[in-house]
Enzyme design. Structure first.
Site, PDB file in Angstrom:
ATOM      1  CG  MET A  84      -8.201   7.543  -2.357  1.00 29.57           C
ATOM      2  SD  MET A  84      -9.416   8.033  -3.303  1.00 29.57           S
ATOM      3  CE  MET A  84     -10.961   7.332  -2.656  1.00 29.57           C
ATOM      4  CG  ASP A 103       0.135  11.299   5.344  1.00 33.26           C
ATOM      5  OD1 ASP A 103      -0.631  11.233   4.303  1.00 33.26           O
ATOM      6  OD2 ASP A 103       1.221  11.205   5.134  1.00 33.26           O
ATOM      7  CB  VAL A 160      -1.349   4.253   4.645  1.00 31.19           C
ATOM      8  CG1 VAL A 160      -1.808   4.935   6.009  1.00 31.19           C
ATOM      9  CG2 VAL A 160      -1.762   2.812   5.080  1.00 31.19           C
ATOM     10  CD  GLU A 162      -4.702  -1.130  -2.268  1.00 27.86           C
ATOM     11  OE1 GLU A 162      -4.506  -0.338  -1.187  1.00 27.86           O
ATOM     12  OE2 GLU A 162      -5.343  -1.819  -2.507  1.00 27.86           O
ATOM     13  CE  LYS A 167      -4.154  -0.476   2.046  1.00 22.26           C
ATOM     14  NZ  LYS A 167      -4.475   0.768   2.268  1.00 22.26           N
ATOM     15  CB  SER A 189      -8.777  -0.057  -4.730  1.00 22.79           C
ATOM     16  OG  SER A 189      -7.281   0.002  -4.865  1.00 22.79           O
ATOM     17  CG  HIS A 210     -13.267   0.517  -2.455  1.00 24.45           C
ATOM     18  ND1 HIS A 210     -13.723  -0.124  -3.646  1.00 24.45           N
ATOM     19  CD2 HIS A 210     -12.257   1.084  -2.806  1.00 24.45           C
ATOM     20  CE1 HIS A 210     -12.857   0.283  -4.877  1.00 24.45           C
ATOM     21  NE2 HIS A 210     -11.825   1.135  -4.387  1.00 24.45           N
ATOM     22  CG  ASN A 213      -9.608   9.740  -7.289  1.00 26.03           C
ATOM     23  OD1 ASN A 213     -10.068  10.635  -6.793  1.00 26.03           O
ATOM     24  ND2 ASN A 213      -8.616   9.447  -7.856  1.00 26.03           N
ATOM     25  CD  GLU A 222     -17.180  -1.796  -4.634  1.00 25.32           C
ATOM     26  OE1 GLU A 222     -17.734  -2.475  -5.511  1.00 25.32           O
ATOM     27  OE2 GLU A 222     -15.962  -1.758  -4.468  1.00 25.32           O
ATOM     28  CG  ASN A 260     -12.000  -1.246  -8.723  1.00 29.85           C
ATOM     29  OD1 ASN A 260     -12.681  -0.453  -9.412  1.00 29.85           O
ATOM     30  ND2 ASN A 260     -11.186  -0.719  -7.929  1.00 29.85           N
TER      31      ASN A 260
HETATM   32  P1  NAI Z   1      -1.719   8.453  -1.781  1.00 31.19           P
HETATM   33  O1  NAI Z   1      -0.295   8.308  -2.198  1.00 31.19           O
HETATM   34  O2  NAI Z   1      -2.082   9.638  -2.480  1.00 31.19           O
HETATM   35  O3  NAI Z   1      -1.782   8.699  -0.276  1.00 31.19           O
HETATM   36  C1  NAI Z   1      -1.276   7.757   0.752  1.00 31.19           C
HETATM   37  C2  NAI Z   1      -1.005   8.631   1.809  1.00 31.19           C
HETATM   38  O4  NAI Z   1      -0.570   7.779   2.965  1.00 31.19           O
HETATM   39  C3  NAI Z   1       0.457   9.567   1.454  1.00 31.19           C
HETATM   40  O5  NAI Z   1       0.147  10.819   1.799  1.00 31.19           O
HETATM   41  C4  NAI Z   1       1.572   8.883   2.733  1.00 31.19           C
HETATM   42  O6  NAI Z   1       2.337   9.957   3.113  1.00 31.19           O
HETATM   43  C5  NAI Z   1       0.552   8.297   3.703  1.00 31.19           C
HETATM   44  N1  NAI Z   1       0.984   7.212   4.368  1.00 31.19           N
HETATM   45  C6  NAI Z   1       1.828   5.941   3.957  1.00 31.19           C
HETATM   46  N2  NAI Z   1       2.118   5.298   4.874  1.00 31.19           N
HETATM   47  C7  NAI Z   1       1.639   5.956   6.016  1.00 31.19           C
HETATM   48  C8  NAI Z   1       1.659   5.495   7.398  1.00 31.19           C
HETATM   49  N3  NAI Z   1       2.218   4.398   7.883  1.00 31.19           N
HETATM   50  N4  NAI Z   1       1.111   6.262   8.311  1.00 31.19           N
HETATM   51  C9  NAI Z   1       0.403   7.575   7.859  1.00 31.19           C
HETATM   52  N5  NAI Z   1       0.349   7.680   6.765  1.00 31.19           N
HETATM   53  C10 NAI Z   1       0.996   7.046   5.656  1.00 31.19           C
HETATM   54  O7  NAI Z   1      -2.723   7.280  -2.222  1.00 31.19           O
HETATM   55  P2  NAI Z   1      -4.261   7.088  -2.498  1.00 31.19           P
HETATM   56  O8  NAI Z   1      -4.443   7.432  -3.857  1.00 31.19           O
HETATM   57  O9  NAI Z   1      -4.776   8.273  -1.415  1.00 31.19           O
HETATM   58  O10 NAI Z   1      -4.713   5.655  -1.935  1.00 31.19           O
HETATM   59  C11 NAI Z   1      -4.748   5.492  -0.542  1.00 31.19           C
HETATM   60  C12 NAI Z   1      -5.406   4.170  -0.539  1.00 31.19           C
HETATM   61  O11 NAI Z   1      -6.781   4.214  -1.170  1.00 31.19           O
HETATM   62  C13 NAI Z   1      -4.890   2.926  -1.096  1.00 31.19           C
HETATM   63  O12 NAI Z   1      -5.211   1.697  -0.278  1.00 31.19           O
HETATM   64  C14 NAI Z   1      -5.549   2.787  -2.361  1.00 31.19           C
HETATM   65  O13 NAI Z   1      -5.663   1.489  -2.894  1.00 31.19           O
HETATM   66  C15 NAI Z   1      -6.899   3.286  -2.093  1.00 31.19           C
HETATM   67  N6  NAI Z   1      -7.666   3.557  -3.090  1.00 31.19           N
HETATM   68  C16 NAI Z   1      -7.287   4.574  -4.082  1.00 31.19           C
HETATM   69  C17 NAI Z   1      -8.019   5.094  -5.023  1.00 31.19           C
HETATM   70  C18 NAI Z   1      -7.581   6.162  -6.082  1.00 31.19           C
HETATM   71  O14 NAI Z   1      -8.421   6.327  -7.239  1.00 31.19           O
HETATM   72  N7  NAI Z   1      -6.424   6.722  -5.527  1.00 31.19           N
HETATM   73  C19 NAI Z   1      -9.539   4.764  -5.128  1.00 31.19           C
HETATM   74  C20 NAI Z   1     -10.094   3.833  -4.018  1.00 31.19           C
HETATM   75  C21 NAI Z   1      -9.065   3.230  -2.984  1.00 31.19           C
END
Ligand code: NAI
Length: 488
Positions: A84, A103, A160, A162, A167, A189, A210, A213, A222, A260
């Site tokens: 995301m 990241d 980052v 969930e 967060k 989310s 929000h 994906n 949102e 959702n």
């Molecule tokens: P992901 O696992 O692909 O990416 C998360 C990234 O955050 C990773 O690259 C990780 O290394 C990095 N990270 C973790 N802790 C960190 C920190 N303290 N500082 C800097 N970087 C850090 O996860 P994704 O799917 O991108 O989800 C991210 C957020 O978006 C979550 O809150 C999720 O609920 C939300 N979301 C996800 C959707 C999806 O379909 N994947 C849709 C809408 C929201």
């Protein structure tokens, strides 16, 4: 074939075009004029035009002439460069915002930057953008594992993991270097925006943004208003969403927000129908024939069973019995199935070597050994009619939408309809979920809900028929024979 019989205009246009060479000019023009007149008066046309108007209205949410003028985001930070965050950072850079992406993982950053460059490269090759613009888009995205470089940001968005503590820690750290006005946006989310804001300085600047994906393809964002979020922050965030080419809908900070929350019962009903012995092929086909862009089981594979189960559990915790979920996904996960991400879900997803032409790539097929996840106790050779399947799926969602409206999760039926079309691909020709309810009439909706609620296997299942007990507002509409939308 792609209209599935729901969109009359392309078919009419095709027929006129095919007959044109054999038709004298004047007669041809007359035929076109008549076709246009007839098509413009159809419900399909009215529904599509109303969706267009709704999206234009939504774009005014962050318009510059509202009072006071919403702040403009010129420089943004994105923390978390995964699926995301990487997509959102690339989109910001595309649309003229300077972005700093952070990241902890260099590999995640490399992927995010690589994908951004590849996307820009494709636009350039197709001559959609000039070389200097391509360079600017690439230069606007800077990626680093360092915590520095956020001080001048007007907005920092986190994407980052969930987890509430993660967060909060990310926002606490970045808030130290930001001005008090800078917006803190979360892409969560399933967590509460209010809970994320708790304990942060100036919680009025914390807001949910929000995205869905895949970020580049999904048109809805949102804007989640937490208990403390200020109007100015909501407006500025909506304005940014519009600048990114998205349609914003402001929603309340409740579990699942809006989209959702509605998708939850829809997807769970699909799994329950499967569990009760409905043929997965028929299930998928019925949903697509209704007009959904993909089958619900296919969608579950895309989302991933782990994410879907987690979302389902948080909806259950918030909404109780009517949001209880079946254990099928858990059983499938025990069998090592996660969906598309590990190529095993309801479908078998073949490995596609990198660089394969998507048109020539092998297609996924429904898994052949799904029957052991079917509950023998429920599957008693029931005959599932397409209409029954569609009612279980769509009316589960519709009943939840009525609850959400009662709670003012969204400002009204129009915004709710827009969110269903842009956020989950609810068939545009139907004009949105509540417009569909109006087509049936509230009385018919309540009657069908009651019919499902009294079906023996629905009564016997965990959570019982609670999901289909008609919402109070639906019953009221039925009693007074009133539609959700003012008649047009
Ligand atoms: P992901 O696992 O692909 O990416 C998360 C990234 O955050 C990773 O690259 C990780 O290394 C990095 N990270 C973790 N802790 C960190 C920190 N303290 N500082 C800097 N970087 C850090 O996860 P994704 O799917 O991108 O989800 C991210 C957020 O978006 C979550 O809150 C999720 O609920 C939300 N979301 C996800 C959707 C999806 O379909 N994947 C849709 C809408 C929201």
């Amino acid at each position: 074939a792609r209209t599935r019989g729901h969109y009359p205009a392309p078919i009419r246009a095709l027929k006129l075009t095919a007959s044109a060479p054999r038709t004298p000019l004047e007669r041809g023009l007359n035929a076109e004029a008549r076709a246009l007149g007839e098509l413009a008066a159809t419900d399909v046309c009215k529904n599509l035009v109303s969706i267009f108007h709704l999206s234009e209205e939504a774009k005014k949410l962050g318009r510059p002439d509202s009072e006071p003028e919403p702040a403009t985001v010129r420089r943004a930070g994105v923390i978390g460069g995964g699926v995301m965050g990487g997509g959102i950072a690339g989109l910001l850079a595309d649309k003229g915002v300077d972005v700093r992406l952070r990241d902890l993982s260099q590999a995640a950053l490399d992927d995010a930057v690589g994908e951004h460059r590849a996307r820009v490269g494709r636009r350039l090759r197709r001559r959609r953008i000039e070389p200097h613009e391509a360079r600017a888009r690439i230069d606007r995205l800077e990626a680093s594992t360092e915590a520095a470089g956020f001080a001048r940001c007007d907005l920092v968005l986190e994407a980052v993991a969930e987890k509430l503590e993660v967060k909060q820690a990310v926002f606490r750290e970045v808030a130290r270097v930001l001005g008090p006005e800078a917006i803190l946006a979360t892409n969560t989310s399933s967590l509460s925006v209010t809970a994320i804001a708790a304990g942060l300085p100036n919680p009025e600047r914390v807001v949910g943004m929000h995205f869905f994906n895949p970020v580049h393809a999904m048109p809805l964002v949102e804007i989640v208003r937490g208990e403390d979020t200020s109007d100015a922050v909501v407006a500025a965030t909506a304005r940014l969403a519009v600048k990114l080419g998205k349609t914003p809908v402001v929603v309340k900070d409740v579990a699942g927000f809006l989209v959702n929350r509605l998708l939850g019962p829809y997807l769970d009903e699909a799994v329950r129908l499967f569990e009760a012995g409905a043929d997965p092929r028929q299930l998928e086909a019925a949903a697509k024939q209704f007009g959904m862009p993909m089958g619900p089981l296919e969608l579950l594979d895309e989302v991933g069973f782990d994410i879907a189960s987690h979302a389902g559990a948080s909806l259950h915790a918030a909404y109780g019995e009517r949001a209880a979920t079946t254990g099928v996904l858990a059983r499938m996960m025990e069998d090592g199935r996660l969906g598309k991400k590990n190529r095993r879900g309801f479908y078998d997803h073949p490995e596609v070597p990198e660089g394969t032409d998507p048109k020539k790539a092998p297609k996924k097929t429904l898994s052949t050994d799904l029957s052991r996840f079917v509950e023998r106790d429920l599957a008693r050779g029931q005959d599932f009619a397409d209409q029954w399947i569609v009612d279980c799926l769509v009316l589960a969602m519709l009943n939840e939408a009525a609850h959400a409206l009662e709670e003012d999760v969204v400002s009204g039926p129009r915004e709710l309809d827009l969110a269903t079309v842009f956020g989950m691909g609810f068939p545009p020709f139907r004009g949105g979920l509540l417009r569909y309810a109006d087509t049936l009439g509230a009385g018919e909706v309540v009657a069908r809900l009651n019919r499902i609620a009294s079906a023996p296997d629905v009564l016997r299942r965990p959570g019982g028929a609670a999901r289909f007990a008609p919402a109070r507002s639906l019953v009221e509409l039925a009693e007074t024979n009133t539609p959700f939308h003012a008649p047009r």
